[in-house]
Design a protein around this motif. Sequence first.
Motif, PDB file in Angstrom:
ATOM      1  N   LEU A 105       0.834  -1.209   0.000  1.00 43.73           N
ATOM      2  CA  LEU A 105       0.000   0.000   0.000  1.00 43.73           C
ATOM      3  C   LEU A 105       0.868   1.258   0.000  1.00 43.73           C
ATOM      4  CD1 LEU A 105      -2.982   0.933   0.149  1.00 43.73           C
ATOM      5  CD2 LEU A 105      -2.672   1.158   2.612  1.00 43.73           C
ATOM      6  N   LYS A 106       1.922   1.208   0.801  1.00 47.26           N
ATOM      7  CA  LYS A 106       2.838   2.361   0.857  1.00 47.26           C
ATOM      8  C   LYS A 106       3.417   2.640  -0.527  1.00 47.26           C
ATOM      9  CE  LYS A 106       6.912   1.642   2.621  1.00 47.26           C
ATOM     10  NZ  LYS A 106       7.681   1.721   1.367  1.00 47.26           N
ATOM     11  N   ASN A 107       3.835   1.574  -1.203  1.00 46.49           N
ATOM     12  CA  ASN A 107       4.398   1.740  -2.540  1.00 46.49           C
ATOM     13  C   ASN A 107       3.342   2.228  -3.527  1.00 46.49           C
ATOM     14  OD1 ASN A 107       4.938   0.505  -5.382  1.00 46.49           O
ATOM     15  ND2 ASN A 107       6.924   0.780  -4.422  1.00 46.49           N
ATOM     16  N   SER A 156       9.855   5.660  -5.785  1.00 48.80           N
ATOM     17  CA  SER A 156       9.691   4.230  -5.478  1.00 48.80           C
ATOM     18  C   SER A 156      11.012   3.579  -5.107  1.00 48.80           C
ATOM     19  CB  SER A 156       9.096   3.488  -6.685  1.00 48.80           C
ATOM     20  OG  SER A 156       7.721   3.703  -6.745  1.00 48.80           O
ATOM     21  N   ILE A 157      12.110   4.113  -5.614  1.00 51.73           N
ATOM     22  CA  ILE A 157      13.425   3.557  -5.267  1.00 51.73           C
ATOM     23  C   ILE A 157      13.675   3.714  -3.770  1.00 51.73           C
ATOM     24  CG2 ILE A 157      15.916   3.884  -5.612  1.00 51.73           C
ATOM     25  CD1 ILE A 157      15.154   4.656  -8.579  1.00 51.73           C
ATOM     26  N   VAL A 206      13.135   1.413   2.845  1.00 47.66           N
ATOM     27  CA  VAL A 206      12.690   1.810   4.184  1.00 47.66           C
ATOM     28  C   VAL A 206      11.513   0.991   4.711  1.00 47.66           C
ATOM     29  CG1 VAL A 206      13.524   4.167   3.846  1.00 47.66           C
ATOM     30  CG2 VAL A 206      11.174   3.597   3.189  1.00 47.66           C
ATOM     31  N   ILE A 207      11.200  -0.102   4.037  1.00 43.27           N
ATOM     32  CA  ILE A 207       9.990  -0.847   4.402  1.00 43.27           C
ATOM     33  C   ILE A 207      10.083  -1.450   5.797  1.00 43.27           C
ATOM     34  CG2 ILE A 207       9.401  -1.398   2.018  1.00 43.27           C
ATOM     35  CD1 ILE A 207      10.439  -4.227   2.519  1.00 43.27           C
ATOM     36  N   GLU A 208       8.915  -1.781   6.332  1.00 47.20           N
ATOM     37  CA  GLU A 208       8.704  -2.535   7.575  1.00 47.20           C
ATOM     38  C   GLU A 208       8.940  -1.744   8.854  1.00 47.20           C
ATOM     39  OE1 GLU A 208       8.845  -7.083   6.793  1.00 47.20           O
ATOM     40  OE2 GLU A 208      10.922  -6.395   6.827  1.00 47.20           O
ATOM     41  N   ARG A 209       9.283  -0.450   8.743  1.00 48.31           N
ATOM     42  CA  ARG A 209       9.412   0.329   9.994  1.00 48.31           C
ATOM     43  C   ARG A 209       9.145   1.807   9.799  1.00 48.31           C
ATOM     44  NH1 ARG A 209      13.899  -0.332   6.515  1.00 48.31           N
ATOM     45  NH2 ARG A 209      15.857   0.338   7.452  1.00 48.31           N
ATOM     46  N   ILE A 210       8.951   2.294   8.588  1.00 44.44           N
ATOM     47  CA  ILE A 210       8.731   3.735   8.408  1.00 44.44           C
ATOM     48  C   ILE A 210       7.239   4.042   8.552  1.00 44.44           C
ATOM     49  CG2 ILE A 210       8.341   3.764   5.902  1.00 44.44           C
ATOM     50  CD1 ILE A 210      10.248   6.276   5.886  1.00 44.44           C
ATOM     51  N   GLN A 211       6.952   5.228   9.092  1.00 43.67           N
ATOM     52  CA  GLN A 211       5.547   5.670   9.155  1.00 43.67           C
ATOM     53  C   GLN A 211       5.101   6.043   7.742  1.00 43.67           C
ATOM     54  OE1 GLN A 211       4.089   8.597  11.903  1.00 43.67           O
ATOM     55  NE2 GLN A 211       5.568   8.029  13.480  1.00 43.67           N
ATOM     56  N   MET A 212       3.882   5.680   7.387  1.00 42.76           N
ATOM     57  CA  MET A 212       3.419   5.959   6.024  1.00 42.76           C
ATOM     58  C   MET A 212       3.467   7.451   5.724  1.00 42.76           C
ATOM     59  SD  MET A 212       0.584   3.369   4.704  1.00 42.76           S
ATOM     60  CE  MET A 212       0.637   1.608   5.014  1.00 42.76           C
ATOM     61  N   GLY A 213       2.981   8.271   6.673  1.00 41.94           N
ATOM     62  CA  GLY A 213       2.965   9.720   6.451  1.00 41.94           C
ATOM     63  C   GLY A 213       4.366  10.291   6.266  1.00 41.94           C
ATOM     64  N   GLY A 214       5.296   9.789   7.079  1.00 43.76           N
ATOM     65  CA  GLY A 214       6.681  10.237   6.957  1.00 43.76           C
ATOM     66  C   GLY A 214       7.249   9.884   5.592  1.00 43.76           C
ATOM     67  N   TYR A 215       6.922   8.669   5.132  1.00 42.36           N
ATOM     68  CA  TYR A 215       7.386   8.251   3.808  1.00 42.36           C
ATOM     69  C   TYR A 215       6.791   9.144   2.718  1.00 42.36           C
ATOM     70  CZ  TYR A 215       7.429   5.979  -0.655  1.00 42.36           C
ATOM     71  OH  TYR A 215       7.557   5.759  -2.007  1.00 42.36           O
ATOM     72  N   TYR A 216       5.518   9.471   2.840  1.00 36.34           N
ATOM     73  CA  TYR A 216       4.880  10.275   1.783  1.00 36.34           C
ATOM     74  C   TYR A 216       5.542  11.655   1.676  1.00 36.34           C
ATOM     75  CZ  TYR A 216       1.276   6.664   1.907  1.00 36.34           C
ATOM     76  OH  TYR A 216       0.627   5.464   1.868  1.00 36.34           O
ATOM     77  N   ILE A 217       5.883  12.235   2.829  1.00 41.10           N
ATOM     78  CA  ILE A 217       6.571  13.543   2.794  1.00 41.10           C
ATOM     79  C   ILE A 217       7.928  13.404   2.095  1.00 41.10           C
ATOM     80  CG2 ILE A 217       7.689  15.301   4.243  1.00 41.10           C
ATOM     81  CD1 ILE A 217       5.314  14.873   6.209  1.00 41.10           C
ATOM     82  N   LEU A 218       8.661  12.353   2.453  1.00 49.35           N
ATOM     83  CA  LEU A 218       9.965  12.123   1.810  1.00 49.35           C
ATOM     84  C   LEU A 218       9.795  11.867   0.308  1.00 49.35           C
ATOM     85  CD1 LEU A 218      11.464   9.867   4.605  1.00 49.35           C
ATOM     86  CD2 LEU A 218      12.418  12.078   3.896  1.00 49.35           C
ATOM     87  N   ALA A 219       8.746  11.132  -0.055  1.00 48.10           N
ATOM     88  CA  ALA A 219       8.502  10.829  -1.472  1.00 48.10           C
ATOM     89  C   ALA A 219       8.229  12.114  -2.257  1.00 48.10           C
ATOM     90  CB  ALA A 219       7.326   9.855  -1.610  1.00 48.10           C
ATOM     91  N   VAL A 220       7.507  13.045  -1.646  1.00 47.66           N
ATOM     92  CA  VAL A 220       7.220  14.312  -2.321  1.00 47.66           C
ATOM     93  C   VAL A 220       8.501  15.122  -2.498  1.00 47.66           C
ATOM     94  CG1 VAL A 220       6.048  16.539  -2.083  1.00 47.66           C
ATOM     95  CG2 VAL A 220       4.817  14.423  -1.567  1.00 47.66           C
ATOM     96  N   VAL A 221       9.304  15.191  -1.426  1.00 50.63           N
ATOM     97  CA  VAL A 221      10.558  15.968  -1.497  1.00 50.63           C
ATOM     98  C   VAL A 221      11.469  15.390  -2.576  1.00 50.63           C
ATOM     99  CG1 VAL A 221      12.653  16.608  -0.242  1.00 50.63           C
ATOM    100  CG2 VAL A 221      10.435  16.705   0.913  1.00 50.63           C
ATOM    101  N   LEU A 222      11.584  14.052  -2.589  1.00 50.20           N
ATOM    102  CA  LEU A 222      12.456  13.409  -3.572  1.00 50.20           C
ATOM    103  C   LEU A 222      11.836  13.417  -4.977  1.00 50.20           C
ATOM    104  CD1 LEU A 222      14.839  11.634  -4.506  1.00 50.20           C
ATOM    105  CD2 LEU A 222      13.636   9.646  -3.589  1.00 50.20           C
ATOM    106  N   GLY A 223      10.593  12.953  -5.066  1.00 50.77           N
ATOM    107  CA  GLY A 223       9.973  12.718  -6.373  1.00 50.77           C
ATOM    108  C   GLY A 223       9.506  13.962  -7.085  1.00 50.77           C
ATOM    109  N   SER A 224       9.118  14.970  -6.340  1.00 56.83           N
ATOM    110  CA  SER A 224       8.583  16.167  -6.992  1.00 56.83           C
ATOM    111  C   SER A 224       9.490  17.380  -6.848  1.00 56.83           C
ATOM    112  CB  SER A 224       7.192  16.498  -6.442  1.00 56.83           C
ATOM    113  OG  SER A 224       6.274  15.512  -6.863  1.00 56.83           O
ATOM    114  N   PHE A 225      10.632  17.202  -6.174  1.00 58.83           N
ATOM    115  CA  PHE A 225      11.549  18.345  -6.141  1.00 58.83           C
ATOM    116  C   PHE A 225      13.019  17.965  -6.411  1.00 58.83           C
ATOM    117  CE2 PHE A 225      14.312  21.539  -4.245  1.00 58.83           C
ATOM    118  CZ  PHE A 225      13.898  22.645  -4.989  1.00 58.83           C
ATOM    119  N   CYS A 226      13.621  17.122  -5.544  1.00 59.22           N
ATOM    120  CA  CYS A 226      15.085  16.907  -5.629  1.00 59.22           C
ATOM    121  C   CYS A 226      15.519  16.377  -6.994  1.00 59.22           C
ATOM    122  CB  CYS A 226      15.543  15.964  -4.520  1.00 59.22           C
ATOM    123  SG  CYS A 226      15.456  16.713  -2.888  1.00 59.22           S
TER     124      CYS A 226
END
Lengths: 50, 455
Positions: free
Chosen positions: B56-58, B145-146, B151-171
């Motif tokens: 689901l996270k992915n 997605s990379i 980070v699976i099996e221990r990251i908070q979903m919300g925390g991951y989504y913020i990181l995904a936005v920073v990486l995927g839509s900016f960096c």
Amino acid sequence: MGSPFDTAEGYVNAEGAIHSFVGSPALATICLILSVIITLWFLYRSFTLH
Amino acid sequence: MEEQAIEGLAALPFLKLFTAEAYYYITGVLMLLIHVGFLAYEGGVARSKNFLATMLKNLMTVPIVGLTFFFFGFWVYNAFPLWPVTGPLFGPWTDPASLSGVASDAYGLVVGSYPWSEALAPTKSDELTGVFWMVFALFAMTTASILSGAVIERIQMGGYYILAVVLGSFCWVLAAAWGWNYYGWWTTEWGWHDFGCAVVVHGVSGMFALGVLLNLGPRIGRFVDGKPQPILPHNISLTLIGLFLIFIGFFFFLADCVIFLPDYTGLTTIYGGPVTLATLAMNVTLALSAGLIGGYLSSKADPFLTISGGLAGIITVAGGLDLYHPGLVIVLAFAGAWIMPKGVAMMEKFGIDDVVGAVPVHGITGMIGGILPGIFAAGYIQQAGQPPINLLGQLGGTFIGAILLGFVPGYLVSLLLKSLGLLRVSPEFEEEGLDLKELGVSAYPEQTFAAPVKA
């Protein structure tokens, strides 16, 4: 090894080969020989890796 | 007969446009196979108690990056190519009358990248910007997605989504603006070349993942007294099939690294140099083959590392796929995939729990792939007035991309999330499994994992 073209025009409008070994056929041959060695090594190791 | 010929000629402009539109539409949709693959890959690697939460996270990477890429990511790509070296940062504040030369040309693409732009809405005046947007959005989802797998099996979903936005839509988008853009200053000033996004996608995301992993920490039980303990995939079959789907998706990803516009007389790279699909067909297939052999031999036939070797092989040669001889592709892809398992071992040695090997497979081989054109494709002048491809330029772009736009923001943003308690799930959640604790369902409700009892 490197660009066979002196200018941007020569590269952008090239009609024939554009790879970086165009001017170094010996390097292409060496790489192909290495490729065959890698393949044979894989075949050999597939019998010995357990 | 003559009338029919005239009608046919009248349809020619539409057919030229439609061919380009259809090329990107079809290859873009097929690129989604990368995400099918990541979904299966990560799900298989996770333990059964975290299977659904992992998938689901992915899966939710697609909407969160897709939407934010629409809101601002596409603008970042078009607004930053010149800034801060060769021109201004473009935005709604820019007065087009004040621009000239390259800045004026580059600005033409910016007005079509705002979420309120007519070019992104149903229109008959622009039939290409929308398909380009989709392809870029899928690149962005791939990049995020990379990180997801590491980070699976221990990251908070919300925390991951913020990181995904920073990486995927900016960096990565900023790296692409500078290094994977016709006007990007890495290329115009340094002669940078990265045909298949070795650094721009893989180097940035792999090193971003490393920054996050340092703050996230390993899964409970992964290291005992500093010694690594194996946590095996619950479904290696799913993982292997997932990686093969990623391979298929990457053929389309690389096809979308080609520029094909209606009035072109040949395909080009993003930098304007010539390229053919035949070149990609040859070199990607050979890189995959040599990479699998490299992973197999280096890992002594470990199935997970062998198949990861295929990806490492492709990434190692991605930067110069358009210029490398097939023999060179085989040797380089083999070497890159050979190094990758050593990187996995090094991560373990440092106590870093990178579940899918994102740092070695994408980060390390991505950086290698970014540097190699400076050695094996040096001297090509991509446009008149630009420096040739050179080692120093490749090193500079690789450092800025992988370290300054990858590792540093990954570390800092995850540190901020950690300090706010938004990065990691509680030990209780981790021990009991995220499927039941976070989603309230189990992937295998009928299955019992008790050992068989002898009669």
